[in-house]
Each structure stands twice: as C-alpha cells, then as structure tokens.
Design a protein around this motif. Structure first.
Motif, PDB file in Angstrom:
ATOM      1  N   ILE A  17       7.107  12.371  -1.056  1.00 26.59           N
ATOM      2  CA  ILE A  17       7.383  10.528  -0.778  1.00 26.59           C
ATOM      3  C   ILE A  17       7.295  10.150  -1.798  1.00 26.59           C
ATOM      4  O   ILE A  17       8.343   8.922  -1.682  1.00 26.59           O
ATOM      5  N   ARG A  18       7.477  10.490  -3.071  1.00 24.94           N
ATOM      6  CA  ARG A  18       8.045   9.630  -4.082  1.00 24.94           C
ATOM      7  C   ARG A  18       8.966   8.153  -4.101  1.00 24.94           C
ATOM      8  O   ARG A  18       8.742   7.394  -4.519  1.00 24.94           O
ATOM      9  N   SER A  19      10.231   9.145  -3.951  1.00 27.06           N
ATOM     10  CA  SER A  19      11.297   8.911  -3.593  1.00 27.06           C
ATOM     11  C   SER A  19      11.714   7.765  -2.204  1.00 27.06           C
ATOM     12  O   SER A  19      13.159   7.836  -2.859  1.00 27.06           O
ATOM     13  N   ARG A  20      11.074   8.169  -1.098  1.00 29.10           N
ATOM     14  CA  ARG A  20      11.893   8.116   0.245  1.00 29.10           C
ATOM     15  C   ARG A  20      11.231   5.961  -0.329  1.00 29.10           C
ATOM     16  O   ARG A  20      10.250   5.539  -1.050  1.00 29.10           O
ATOM     17  N   GLY A  21      12.744   5.740   0.313  1.00 31.01           N
ATOM     18  CA  GLY A  21      12.811   4.087   0.156  1.00 31.01           C
ATOM     19  C   GLY A  21      13.229   3.696  -1.448  1.00 31.01           C
ATOM     20  O   GLY A  21      13.221   2.261  -0.998  1.00 31.01           O
ATOM     21  N   GLU A  45       0.887  -1.055  -8.467  1.00 29.95           N
ATOM     22  CA  GLU A  45       1.124  -0.571 -10.103  1.00 29.95           C
ATOM     23  C   GLU A  45       2.051   0.574  -9.941  1.00 29.95           C
ATOM     24  O   GLU A  45       0.686   1.326 -10.356  1.00 29.95           O
ATOM     25  N   ASN A  46       2.710   1.637 -10.697  1.00 32.60           N
ATOM     26  CA  ASN A  46       3.120   2.844 -10.766  1.00 32.60           C
ATOM     27  C   ASN A  46       1.971   3.598  -9.871  1.00 32.60           C
ATOM     28  O   ASN A  46       1.818   4.379 -10.533  1.00 32.60           O
ATOM     29  N   ARG A  47       2.291   3.331  -8.089  1.00 30.92           N
ATOM     30  CA  ARG A  47       1.288   4.118  -7.472  1.00 30.92           C
ATOM     31  C   ARG A  47      -0.536   3.793  -7.629  1.00 30.92           C
ATOM     32  O   ARG A  47      -0.607   4.716  -6.795  1.00 30.92           O
ATOM     33  N   VAL A  48      -0.628   3.506  -8.668  1.00 26.99           N
ATOM     34  CA  VAL A  48      -1.823   3.231  -8.544  1.00 26.99           C
ATOM     35  C   VAL A  48      -2.090   1.371  -8.015  1.00 26.99           C
ATOM     36  O   VAL A  48      -1.251   0.535  -8.269  1.00 26.99           O
ATOM     37  N   ILE A  49      -3.466   1.502  -7.112  1.00 27.81           N
ATOM     38  CA  ILE A  49      -4.175   0.723  -6.075  1.00 27.81           C
ATOM     39  C   ILE A  49      -4.210  -0.204  -7.344  1.00 27.81           C
ATOM     40  O   ILE A  49      -5.361   0.181  -7.574  1.00 27.81           O
ATOM     41  N   ARG A  50      -3.654  -1.542  -7.771  1.00 34.91           N
ATOM     42  CA  ARG A  50      -4.173  -2.717  -8.595  1.00 34.91           C
ATOM     43  C   ARG A  50      -5.303  -3.328  -8.152  1.00 34.91           C
ATOM     44  O   ARG A  50      -6.737  -4.253  -7.916  1.00 34.91           O
TER      45      ARG A  50
END
Length: 204
Positions: free
Chosen positions: A71-75, A31-36
């Motif tokens: 790498i945030r916007s990749r993909g 979730e928003n690059r946080v591991i849940r």
C-alpha cells in the motif's frame, strides 16, 4: 492533559495541543511511515497506549507485512497533485481483530508525500463489520468495484461465468444483501480507487 491544562489553553487562546489530543477522530503524525505521535482516539482505536505507538513503524497496524509494503505508493499521485487523499481499508487492532477504517492524508512534503504527513483514521466498524473473504471473493469484489460485469470478471480471472456468479452470490450472502447495489451500499457505496480490499492491495 488535565483540567488545568484545558483552562490554560482557553485562557491563552492556544488550542493546538488540546485539539490534537482530544479530537473525536484518530490523528497520527508520520515520518517515512513511522508513527511520530498520535492522539488519544487513534491509540484507543487500535488498542494501544500513545507511548506504545510512538516511533513504531506503521506495519504493526496492518494485517500483514505484505499489505503494509504494497500500500506504500497508494495515494502518492493525489498527494503530490492536490495534497488530499482518502481511502477505506482494513487495519488491525493490538488484539489481532481486523476492522474497516476510513483514512485521509495531508502531506507536509508534497514532493515526497510519505516523508512527513498527518493522517486521520475513522473506525467504520459500526456501519461496516469486517467480513473475512477468500482470495477469489476479494478479486471479484475489487473488479465489481471497477464496474465490471460477471462476464467481464470471468474473462479477467479466467473463470467461467457460473463460477463468478457463485462468488458473487456468496459475497451477497456474507453481507446480507440481495443484489450488487446492496453489496456496495453495505461497503459504504465505494468502488474502485477508494476501496482497498483486505489482502488485495495494488502493488506499489
């Protein structure tokens, strides 16, 4: 999950938790690059316990903060259009060791793909041992992956043709191959958009 839990899952025909926890590939919900949450294979792959990874920013699994940011916007484009994305990138274990892995993603919020998503991670270490590369070697590798010739790479990087050939030769020696085809075979046959060279991630 113990043996009784497995028996309960089969008796009740409810396999979601069982499949997630014991899947033979690393799975992680973000979730928003946080591991849940993550499964056992993912935690083992990176050398952590599951509890150690929950609610951690994904940055702890990248070789550098810069690579995590870049790498945030990749993909994102692919996820918005098809809700399917994959690449191969260098990640970092808890001990600091770097390794190649294949990453696939599916978003639960395609309009904003990183808000909520699930990802799979496959360790490629057996097929592709990590080889440290210099900045120039990474640049040459990336441009080779785009199909550019040594002359074209020399123009892009403002280097001499001979210097590019030297870097190309070093890359082939590091990967134990005799030509460019062998080099990309050693890298899983990837080029261009699906290979993310360590330290040379496109800006996002």
């Amino acid at each position: 999950m113990n043996g009784a839990d497995v028996e309960d899952s089969y008796r009740d025909g409810v396999f979601g938790e069982l499949a997630f926890l014991h899947a033979p590939v690393g799975l992680v919900v973000t979730e928003n690059r946080v591991i849940r949450d993550c499964n056992l294979m993912f935690a083992r792959m990176f050398g952590y316990g599951r509890a150690d990874l929950r609610d951690q920013l994904f940055a702890i699994l990248y070789p550098s903060q810069e690579e995590f940011v870049n790498i945030r916007s990749r993909g994102i484009k692919e996820l918005r259009e098809t809700n399917a994305y994959w690449d191969e990138r260098v990640m970092m274990r808890s001990c600091g060791a770097l390794f190649w892995c294949r990453v696939r993603g599916h978003s639960f919020t395609p309009d904003e793909p990183l808000t909520r998503a699930v990802w799979s991670f496959a360790d490629l270490s057996d097929a592709r041992p990590y080889q440290p590369l210099t900045r120039r070697e990474r640049e040459v590798m990336s441009l080779l992956g785009e199909g550019k010739t040594s002359k074209e790479i020399a123009r892009v990087l403002n280097l001499s043709f001979r210097t590019v050939e030297v870097h190309r030769g070093r890359l082939m020696r590091k990967f134990g191959v005799r030509n460019t085809a062998g080099l990309f075979q050693a890298l899983g046959g990837l080029g261009g958009t699906h290979m993310v060279p360590h330290g040379s991630v496109p800006e996002g």
